[in-house]
Design a protein around this motif. Structure first.
Motif, PDB file in Angstrom:
ATOM      1  N   VAL A  36       0.835  -1.207   0.000  1.00 16.25           N
ATOM      2  CA  VAL A  36       0.000   0.000   0.000  1.00 16.25           C
ATOM      3  C   VAL A  36       0.865   1.251   0.000  1.00 16.25           C
ATOM      4  O   VAL A  36       0.627   2.195  -0.762  1.00 16.25           O
ATOM      5  N   LEU A  37       1.891   1.262   0.849  1.00 13.67           N
ATOM      6  CA  LEU A  37       2.738   2.446   0.938  1.00 13.67           C
ATOM      7  C   LEU A  37       3.507   2.696  -0.354  1.00 13.67           C
ATOM      8  O   LEU A  37       3.813   3.850  -0.696  1.00 13.67           O
ATOM      9  N   GLU A  38       3.824   1.635  -1.084  1.00 14.44           N
ATOM     10  CA  GLU A  38       4.574   1.793  -2.327  1.00 14.44           C
ATOM     11  C   GLU A  38       3.695   2.253  -3.490  1.00 14.44           C
ATOM     12  O   GLU A  38       4.203   2.826  -4.454  1.00 14.44           O
ATOM     13  N   ASP A  59       3.350   9.593   3.152  1.00 15.14           N
ATOM     14  CA  ASP A  59       2.737   8.273   3.064  1.00 15.14           C
ATOM     15  C   ASP A  59       1.377   8.258   3.756  1.00 15.14           C
ATOM     16  O   ASP A  59       1.141   8.959   4.739  1.00 15.14           O
ATOM     17  N   VAL A  60       0.501   7.410   3.244  1.00 19.61           N
ATOM     18  CA  VAL A  60      -0.790   7.216   3.899  1.00 19.61           C
ATOM     19  C   VAL A  60      -0.573   6.406   5.173  1.00 19.61           C
ATOM     20  O   VAL A  60       0.439   5.730   5.337  1.00 19.61           O
ATOM     21  N   VAL A  61      -1.522   6.497   6.075  1.00 19.41           N
ATOM     22  CA  VAL A  61      -1.483   5.707   7.302  1.00 19.41           C
ATOM     23  C   VAL A  61      -2.196   4.386   7.032  1.00 19.41           C
ATOM     24  O   VAL A  61      -3.344   4.370   6.584  1.00 19.41           O
ATOM     25  N   PRO A 113      -8.159  -2.458  -2.321  1.00 17.31           N
ATOM     26  CA  PRO A 113      -7.438  -1.176  -2.400  1.00 17.31           C
ATOM     27  C   PRO A 113      -8.163  -0.127  -3.233  1.00 17.31           C
ATOM     28  O   PRO A 113      -7.627   0.385  -4.226  1.00 17.31           O
ATOM     29  N   TYR A 114      -9.391   0.207  -2.852  1.00 15.62           N
ATOM     30  CA  TYR A 114     -10.153   1.247  -3.536  1.00 15.62           C
ATOM     31  C   TYR A 114     -10.276   2.460  -2.622  1.00 15.62           C
ATOM     32  O   TYR A 114     -10.414   2.324  -1.405  1.00 15.62           O
ATOM     33  N   VAL A 119      -5.139  -2.037  -9.269  1.00 17.21           N
ATOM     34  CA  VAL A 119      -4.375  -2.998 -10.081  1.00 17.21           C
ATOM     35  C   VAL A 119      -2.908  -2.982  -9.669  1.00 17.21           C
ATOM     36  O   VAL A 119      -2.277  -4.038  -9.503  1.00 17.21           O
ATOM     37  N   CYS A 120      -2.357  -1.793  -9.491  1.00 17.56           N
ATOM     38  CA  CYS A 120      -0.952  -1.687  -9.091  1.00 17.56           C
ATOM     39  C   CYS A 120      -0.719  -2.280  -7.703  1.00 17.56           C
ATOM     40  O   CYS A 120       0.297  -2.952  -7.466  1.00 17.56           O
ATOM     41  N   THR A 121      -1.656  -2.039  -6.796  1.00 19.63           N
ATOM     42  CA  THR A 121      -1.504  -2.563  -5.431  1.00 19.63           C
ATOM     43  C   THR A 121      -1.550  -4.086  -5.418  1.00 19.63           C
ATOM     44  O   THR A 121      -0.723  -4.740  -4.771  1.00 19.63           O
ATOM     45  N   TYR A 122      -2.526  -4.668  -6.122  1.00 18.03           N
ATOM     46  CA  TYR A 122      -2.621  -6.125  -6.176  1.00 18.03           C
ATOM     47  C   TYR A 122      -1.378  -6.728  -6.828  1.00 18.03           C
ATOM     48  O   TYR A 122      -0.864  -7.766  -6.380  1.00 18.03           O
ATOM     49  N   THR A 123      -0.886  -6.092  -7.879  1.00 17.74           N
ATOM     50  CA  THR A 123       0.319  -6.591  -8.549  1.00 17.74           C
ATOM     51  C   THR A 123       1.501  -6.583  -7.595  1.00 17.74           C
ATOM     52  O   THR A 123       2.254  -7.568  -7.506  1.00 17.74           O
TER      53      THR A 123
END
Length: 261
Positions: A167-169, A178-180, A208-209, A237-241
């Motif tokens: 998530v942070l990436e 960065d998000v918490v 991750p929406y 999509v990026c997060t799942y990847t």
């Protein structure tokens, strides 16, 4: 000449709902909600940090109780569902004609139980409410599957840390750092429960929406024109990847996946 002694179905239903209001399901602030509050504590205003850090009853029973009551009665329906069993009347039937008093009524409640609890606890609660309201009713589980509250996946384990890294990436808070990332209790019923027997480390229930509560996005869930923003689809999509990449590296190192996402 409808009855005036309260024996009719209508009066009994009123008393049942009144008893359910007077005798609500218990309020319990516990994992994973306490884990969420402790993860959010460093990002909270200074005056709030001690409260959130001591949300666990093992640290302060009083703080835990006060936060639980605030979640239940002051902050809204989305937080109330984090600290109590939810009991929603979803179906009601009774009567056979416009000019005939109903002899019986069937009320169907849809229930979501907190982790660590089972459906029989809510059945017992409704039975007590019926006795309190002097209602001549049979309370039982409907035929079909009845699920216990899901097991809690550790927020201090390796798998949650890998999810947090993904998530942070892939998510950035629009130039504000960065998000918490904090654990959360999924309040709805999903098919993830069917994967629990296949997992050694728990199930990570995560989508991750991005959702804007102020804009009314929560009201779109299971509603007309259910949708998400196109930018959030790309991020998902990026997060799942990235999650698959991180978990596959952990697998190659011999650690084993141990969790289903």
């Amino acid at each position: 000449m409808p009855p005036t002694d309260g024996s009719d179905v209508q009066s009994q239903m009123w008393r049942l709902f009144g008893a359910m209001f007077v005798w609500p399901t218990p309020t319990r602030l516990r994992q994973p909600v306490t884990d969420m509050l402790q993860h959010l504590a460093p990002a909270a205003p200074a005056w709030m940090r001690p409260l959130l850090a001591h949300a666990d009853a093992s640290r302060s029973w009083m703080v835990n109780r006060l936060l639980g009551l605030a979640f239940r009665w002051l902050l809204g329906r989305d937080t109330a569902a984090l600290v109590s069993h939810t009991v929603a009347l979803t179906r009601l039937s009774g009567g056979v004609a416009d000019n005939v008093l109903p002899q019986e009524a069937l009320l169907s409640f849809n229930v979501r139980v907190l982790p660590g609890s089972g459906p029989e606890e809510v059945v017992a609660h409704l039975q007590r409410a019926a006795r309190l309201g002097r209602v001549d009713a049979e309370v039982k589980l409907a035929e079909g599957p009845a699920w216990h509250g899901s097991d809690i996946t550790s927020s201090s384990g390796r798998h949650f840390k890998l999810l947090r890294q993904a998530v942070l990436e892939t998510w950035r808070d629009e130039g504000r750092g960065d998000v918490v990332v904090a654990p959360f209790m999924l309040m709805g019923g999903t098919d993830s429960k069917h994967y629990a027997p296949l997992s050694r480390g728990g199930v990570l229930r995560f989508v991750p929406y991005g959702m804007n509560k102020t804009a009314g996005d929560l009201g779109l869930i299971h509603s007309s024109n259910e949708r998400i923003g196109i930018k959030y689809l790309a991020r998902a999509v990026c997060t799942y990847t990235r999650m698959m990449q991180l978990f596959s590296v952990a697998e190659e190192k011999g650690a084993g996946m141990g969790a289903a996402a």
